[in-house]
Scaffold this motif. Structure first.
Motif, PDB file in Angstrom:
ATOM      1  N   UNK A 164       0.850  -1.361  -0.042  1.00  0.00           N
ATOM      2  CA  UNK A 164      -0.013  -0.116  -0.183  1.00  0.00           C
ATOM      3  C   UNK A 164       0.942   1.188   0.144  1.00  0.00           C
ATOM      4  N   UNK A 165       2.042   1.403   0.900  1.00  0.00           N
ATOM      5  CA  UNK A 165       2.690   2.637   0.795  1.00  0.00           C
ATOM      6  C   UNK A 165       3.492   2.807  -0.304  1.00  0.00           C
ATOM      7  N   UNK A 166       3.982   1.513  -0.991  1.00  0.00           N
ATOM      8  CA  UNK A 166       4.813   1.637  -2.217  1.00  0.00           C
ATOM      9  C   UNK A 166       3.912   2.297  -3.338  1.00  0.00           C
ATOM     10  N   UNK A 167       2.801   1.798  -3.513  1.00  0.00           N
ATOM     11  CA  UNK A 167       1.833   2.344  -4.523  1.00  0.00           C
ATOM     12  C   UNK A 167       1.489   3.706  -4.346  1.00  0.00           C
ATOM     13  N   UNK A 168       1.157   4.044  -3.001  1.00  0.00           N
ATOM     14  CA  UNK A 168       0.702   5.386  -2.681  1.00  0.00           C
ATOM     15  C   UNK A 168       1.748   6.299  -3.095  1.00  0.00           C
ATOM     16  N   UNK A 169       2.905   5.946  -2.708  1.00  0.00           N
ATOM     17  CA  UNK A 169       4.075   6.735  -3.112  1.00  0.00           C
ATOM     18  C   UNK A 169       4.469   7.239  -4.224  1.00  0.00           C
ATOM     19  N   UNK A 170       4.157   6.130  -5.283  1.00  0.00           N
ATOM     20  CA  UNK A 170       4.566   6.071  -6.645  1.00  0.00           C
ATOM     21  C   UNK A 170       3.317   6.875  -7.647  1.00  0.00           C
ATOM     22  N   UNK A 171       1.839   6.697  -6.941  1.00  0.00           N
ATOM     23  CA  UNK A 171       1.003   7.377  -7.675  1.00  0.00           C
ATOM     24  C   UNK A 171       1.150   8.823  -8.024  1.00  0.00           C
ATOM     25  N   UNK A 172       1.242   9.519  -7.190  1.00  0.00           N
ATOM     26  CA  UNK A 172       1.629  11.069  -7.652  1.00  0.00           C
ATOM     27  C   UNK A 172       2.649  11.162  -8.853  1.00  0.00           C
ATOM     28  N   UNK A 173       3.665  10.275  -8.685  1.00  0.00           N
ATOM     29  CA  UNK A 173       4.759  10.364 -10.084  1.00  0.00           C
ATOM     30  C   UNK A 173       3.996  10.219 -11.220  1.00  0.00           C
ATOM     31  N   UNK A 174       2.849   9.147 -11.266  1.00  0.00           N
ATOM     32  CA  UNK A 174       2.105   8.967 -12.515  1.00  0.00           C
ATOM     33  C   UNK A 174       1.225  10.124 -12.906  1.00  0.00           C
ATOM     34  N   UNK A 175       0.711  11.016 -11.796  1.00  0.00           N
ATOM     35  CA  UNK A 175      -0.182  11.934 -12.181  1.00  0.00           C
ATOM     36  C   UNK A 175       0.689  13.130 -12.588  1.00  0.00           C
ATOM     37  N   UNK A 176       1.894  13.461 -12.185  1.00  0.00           N
ATOM     38  CA  UNK A 176       2.666  14.478 -12.455  1.00  0.00           C
ATOM     39  C   UNK A 176       3.165  14.212 -14.183  1.00  0.00           C
ATOM     40  N   UNK A 177       3.768  12.789 -14.252  1.00  0.00           N
ATOM     41  CA  UNK A 177       4.218  12.873 -15.579  1.00  0.00           C
ATOM     42  C   UNK A 177       3.089  12.739 -16.557  1.00  0.00           C
ATOM     43  N   UNK A 178       1.861  12.288 -16.023  1.00  0.00           N
ATOM     44  CA  UNK A 178       0.445  12.475 -16.981  1.00  0.00           C
ATOM     45  C   UNK A 178       0.337  13.776 -17.515  1.00  0.00           C
ATOM     46  N   UNK A 179       0.255  14.903 -16.523  1.00  0.00           N
ATOM     47  CA  UNK A 179       0.230  16.399 -16.593  1.00  0.00           C
ATOM     48  C   UNK A 179       1.444  16.655 -17.729  1.00  0.00           C
ATOM     49  N   UNK A 180       2.620  16.264 -17.538  1.00  0.00           N
ATOM     50  CA  UNK A 180       3.798  16.751 -18.370  1.00  0.00           C
ATOM     51  C   UNK A 180       3.590  16.440 -19.422  1.00  0.00           C
ATOM     52  N   UNK A 181       3.396  15.177 -19.752  1.00  0.00           N
ATOM     53  CA  UNK A 181       3.578  14.676 -21.159  1.00  0.00           C
ATOM     54  C   UNK A 181       2.045  14.457 -21.904  1.00  0.00           C
ATOM     55  N   UNK A 182       0.885  14.643 -21.128  1.00  0.00           N
ATOM     56  CA  UNK A 182      -0.431  14.871 -21.975  1.00  0.00           C
ATOM     57  C   UNK A 182      -0.182  16.350 -22.518  1.00  0.00           C
ATOM     58  N   UNK A 183      -0.262  17.404 -21.640  1.00  0.00           N
ATOM     59  CA  UNK A 183      -0.509  18.705 -21.932  1.00  0.00           C
ATOM     60  C   UNK A 183       0.791  19.403 -22.479  1.00  0.00           C
ATOM     61  N   UNK A 184       2.178  18.681 -22.276  1.00  0.00           N
ATOM     62  CA  UNK A 184       3.235  19.409 -22.834  1.00  0.00           C
ATOM     63  C   UNK A 184       3.624  20.397 -21.736  1.00  0.00           C
ATOM     64  N   UNK A 185       3.763  20.222 -20.531  1.00  0.00           N
ATOM     65  CA  UNK A 185       3.969  21.318 -19.775  1.00  0.00           C
ATOM     66  C   UNK A 185       5.711  21.339 -19.412  1.00  0.00           C
ATOM     67  N   UNK A 186       6.042  22.326 -18.781  1.00  0.00           N
ATOM     68  CA  UNK A 186       7.595  22.528 -18.098  1.00  0.00           C
ATOM     69  C   UNK A 186       8.411  22.072 -19.532  1.00  0.00           C
ATOM     70  N   UNK A 187       8.163  22.341 -20.592  1.00  0.00           N
ATOM     71  CA  UNK A 187       9.056  21.945 -21.838  1.00  0.00           C
ATOM     72  C   UNK A 187       8.958  20.569 -22.265  1.00  0.00           C
ATOM     73  N   UNK A 188       8.238  19.467 -21.710  1.00  0.00           N
ATOM     74  CA  UNK A 188       8.063  18.335 -22.126  1.00  0.00           C
ATOM     75  C   UNK A 188       7.154  18.341 -23.536  1.00  0.00           C
TER      76      UNK A 188
END
Length: 453
Positions: A164-188
């Protein structure tokens, strides 16, 4: 895990194991959920493309990773039977098998992807998004399959809070990279729905590396010496894993692939209907994490008790789990009944898609009860290592009953696309009845055999 001596003690132990599994499953599925919803807010075509890509990928992943779930009852029974020295070799052979399976999937997918998508009547943009999303996702397949084995080992020890803790720690990584790569933010690069595939692949690598470090360095996992000894490939151990795991995998595949089949058949409808169907199906699958988590928890506790030859305790755990699943299904159904438009609004801003999604969600309510029974009963049966008949029952209920009935209703009545959902409900109900009968039979058979000794 510890032996329990009362119903209250069993409920407490089951909940201690279950709640972290549920949070983990919801977090894991949230990756697909965020892929779909964030792509939907980019465009409806990206929503349809990612949803179709997910629908094609999930049966493959859940079916094959279901094979690796056999590590849970194997390890649980080894520990229950006080055979700790055999655990490490079972886990390592599971990892070897996981890597082999992932490589086979990647190679097979490179040949099968284009013909499958060509068989669907998709708009050019939806086709391209679905194809490129799956290609991006493939970069994370090897670590994902390895993680399935590592998680099964951790959970079999009853340490479900760790996953549970491992997954909860990594879930924000998925959301952040979704935001960066779907919408092209911060130079991505702005990749639209395809970016969700790369974000999820990155997350799979992170979650696997963290799991390896914890198992190697932290007690009680490090006490098993999982990565301290080199083990050669053992085809005999692979056979043990596959004998239990293949029927589990096929059972899960038959259930999840029927949704992919429905998606293929529904490709004849317009993009709005496909998007609404996928949005409703995505949320229904999200709710399915509840009975699925109960199923996984039951495999652990029932396997532990069966390994210790405490068959009455195993039986009591089984029906406590089923009762909890039915109660939760009722609660979720009531909530869904009153908040369908709000749920639909999570996925899209398109008024037509929201309206259609809310209509599909009416049928999703009826999924809950059948799903609750059949999933939890399957988990208990896996704890007994009874998997072959379960796989046959799944094939019959979903593919011989559910899909044909759905196809008939969709194409020969006025139900249209909703006919497929009615067929799925009938298939799930048939599976629930058959599997419950099997569990009762196995419990009586085991108890009678023990009494005769």
């Amino acid at each position: 895990m510890n032996q329990t001596f009362s119903k209250k003690g069993k409920i407490k132990q089951l909940l201690i194991i279950l709640i972290p599994i549920l949070i983990t499953q919801l977090a894991m599925y949230s990756m697909s959920f965020f892929d779909t919803t964030m792509s939907g807010h980019y465009s409806s075509k990206d929503l349809a493309g990612v949803a179709i890509g997910s629908s094609l990928w999930m049966p493959v992943f859940t079916g094959l990773s279901g094979i690796l779930l056999s590590i849970t009852p194997i390890v649980a029974q080894l520990i229950g039977g006080k055979k700790r020295d055999q655990v490490a070799s079972s886990v390592i052979q599971g990892i070897y098998l996981a890597v082999a399976m992932a490589i086979i999937v990647i190679i097979s997918g490179s040949f099968a992807l284009t013909p499958v998508l060509n068989g669907m009547s998709l708009e050019a943009e939806v086709y391209a998004t679905a194809r490129d999303y799956l290609i991006a996702l493939s970069f994370g397949m090897i670590p994902l399959f390895i993680y399935s084995v590592l998680r099964s080992f951790i959970d079999a020890l009853g340490k479900t809070r760790v996953t549970m803790m491992i997954t909860l720690l990594t879930l924000p990584i998925n959301v952040i990279f979704n935001y960066l790569l779907i919408y092209g933010k911060l130079g991505f690069p702005e990749l639209g729905g395809v970016g969700a595939g790369y974000a999820t692949a990155i997350t799979y690598w992170v979650i696997t590396v963290i799991s390896i470090v914890i198992i190697h360095k932290q007690m009680p996992f490090s006490g098993f010496g999982i990565f301290q000894t080199f083990y050669r490939i053992s085809l005999g151990k692979w056979k043990e894993i596959l004998v239990i795991g293949v029927p589990i995998g096929f059972s899960i595949f038959f259930e999840t692939s029927i949704f992919a089949a429905v998606t293929l058949f529904m490709s004849e409808f317009d993009t709005a209907t496909i998007a609404a169907h996928q949005a409703a199906l995505n949320f229904s699958s999200f709710l399915y994490m509840i009975p699925l988590s109960i199923s996984m928890a039951l495999t652990i506790v029932v396997g532990f008790e069966v390994g210790a030859n405490r068959l009455k305790d195993a039986k009591e755990y089984s029906w406590i789990g089923v009762s909890i699943a039915v109660l939760m299904a009722f609660v979720c159904g009531v909530i869904l009944l009153f908040f369908r438009p709000e749920v639909a609004g999570i996925y899209t801003k398109d008024p037509m898609v929201i309206k259609l999604t809310a209509q599909f969600l009416i049928f999703a309510i009826f999924f809950q009860l059948s799903d609750a029974i059949q999933a939890s009963v399957q988990g208990a049966l896996r704890g007994y290592k009874d998997v072959n008949i379960t796989f046959i029952m799944s094939l019959i209920s979903y593919w011989i009953i559910g899909l044909p009935v759905g196809y008939y209703l969709a194409n020969h009545t006025n139900w249209g696309a909703f006919g497929y959902w009615i067929g799925l409900i009938i298939g799930l109900a048939a599976g629930a009845v058959c599997l419950s009968s099997r569990l009762i039979f196995i419990q009586r058979k085991r108890l009678n055999a023990k009494s005769a000794i």
